[in-house]
Write an enzyme that holds these catalytic residues in place. Sequence first.
Site, short mmCIF file in Angstrom:
data_model
loop_
_atom_site.label_atom_id
_atom_site.label_comp_id
_atom_site.label_asym_id
_atom_site.label_seq_id
_atom_site.Cartn_x
_atom_site.Cartn_y
_atom_site.Cartn_z
N ARG A 88 0.80 -1.24 -0.07
CA ARG A 88 0.00 -0.08 0.05
C ARG A 88 1.00 1.20 0.04
NH1 ARG A 88 -3.23 -3.16 -1.26
NH2 ARG A 88 -5.20 -3.75 -0.43
N ASP B 54 5.31 -0.51 -6.59
CA ASP B 54 4.32 -0.65 -7.16
C ASP B 54 3.09 0.23 -6.95
OD1 ASP B 54 2.65 -2.21 -9.27
OD2 ASP B 54 1.66 -3.11 -7.62
N GLU C 165 -2.16 8.09 -6.35
CA GLU C 165 -2.44 7.41 -7.58
C GLU C 165 -3.06 8.08 -8.39
OE1 GLU C 165 -2.72 3.25 -6.72
OE2 GLU C 165 -0.89 3.03 -5.69
N HIS D 185 0.78 -0.02 -10.33
CA HIS D 185 0.02 -0.68 -9.50
C HIS D 185 -0.64 -1.94 -10.13
CE1 HIS D 185 -2.89 -0.35 -5.63
NE2 HIS D 185 -2.71 -1.64 -5.94
#
Length: 529
Positions: free
Chosen positions: A231, A255, A260, A279
Amino acid sequence: MKILVADKISPKGVAFLRAQKGFEVVEAYGSSPAQILELVKDVHAIAVRSETKITAEVFAAAPLLKVVGRAGVGVDNVDVDAATERGVIVMNTPSGNTIATAELTFTHILCGARPVPQAAASMRDGKWDRKSFSGIELFKKTLGIVGLGRIGSEVAKRAQAFGMNVVAFDPYLSPTRAKAMQIEAVTLDQLLAQADYITVHMPLTEQTQYMIDEAALAKCKKGVRLFNCARGGIIKEAALIAGLKSGHVAAAGLDVFEEEPLAADSELRKFPNVSLTPHLGASTAEAQDAVGVEVAEQIADVLAGGVIRNAVNMPSLDAATLKIIGPYLELGSKLGTLVQQLATDRVEKLRISYWGKLLELDANAVIRAIQRGFLSRISSEGLNYINAPFVMDRLGVQVEVVKSNQETDYTELMLVEAVTAKGEVFSATGTLLGKASSPRIVALNGREVEAEPKGALLVYENHDEPGIIGMVGTLLGREKVNIAAMSLSRNNAGGTALCVVNLDSTPTEATVKELTSHRAIKQALVVNL
């Protein structure tokens, strides 16, 4: 029975549902909210991913609805409270992306050791540059895993296959499980000091946000490599950027990000020694097939009256029973969450005692609610009422249940005690008051109080002397934190006082720190319920 597939799941999942006798499957991808309200009028089940919102309005429009299945982990697009109120089961598929995320994590770890993406980009530019892309080996290096749940455990297996030494920090990792996995359980500070590579696999909570910050990085080896496929926000990006600039951090792989999509002008994009992916944790064909088939199988089981798996609310109760036992579920969940935050060390045993009407009912659901509440802030592994006992067992937390007929001052009473590895006991006692059966906290650590288990609670213990309440009120008022209610308990005049304060908002860490620095305050913490 009619099943609405509102979002596009794996064709294998749809095919599975169509193959079941007695099911009518309606695929309605990309439907507007108004169209969804029309479509759900006669459906018994809904399958979604993350696009379609299943709101309270949708539940109200679907009188036949029995189950909502989410092909994935998060259920943010489903109003779970509205579902529970109407007796609708909400399920997710938490295990489908485990391998995909573990493999992506290890891909980032490999790229952090050997600059393959950079070398590949150089080759595409027509170069043959062997000197600029030398790396290091994983063999005999130490990998520190922060959070040893399903995904962290899979990463550990892969690291061990590469000959890495694995250490792990997880406050709820039992020594027995660590030994069985051939992993050394360490404190976070020990992990930071020992690890050549660090990967995080924790839920994002108030406790884990910025867990890896400037102070944490200062404890790491020079040349440490950091990875986050869990996360965004567990690793503080500003601290990571500073570490990359100074050379203290040799490489990183991300990632997930604090915001985001990642901003086009983010400094993270400028470092050649950082591998970035948008992601992609669950973005494999196998993972998408897995969650699509899994949600289809779970929906079919529920509609057939069979086993219920991966429920995120209370699925095993009918609406009539839920109406009776609902207040106990809420009280139990709050008490579990409360004692977890009160405990100052790893909990080895959770002792649950209850009196009153619960003795006549099946209290299993309430016991699971207490366990789920206890785990809610420390585990994000698709936690629900069904799997909470298994997660407790995996974490090495023993659960003891005591049914008591002893006389008490309350008709209904529930006591939850957390026993730590050092033998300390932290406890919270609750009851139900009035015709509305409103939950109340009536004791903390054996001291009588009365507080509503709601929102933010400031709990502090102090030497009993004049001016303490005024001092606390002044501190909170300065920060514009309003006091909703206050309950004070003391053992004797001039002795020790315990105060529980219901707050309308959460004070900053600085304010709590200032409070604890006062000479009369023995301890203070903010509990979020």
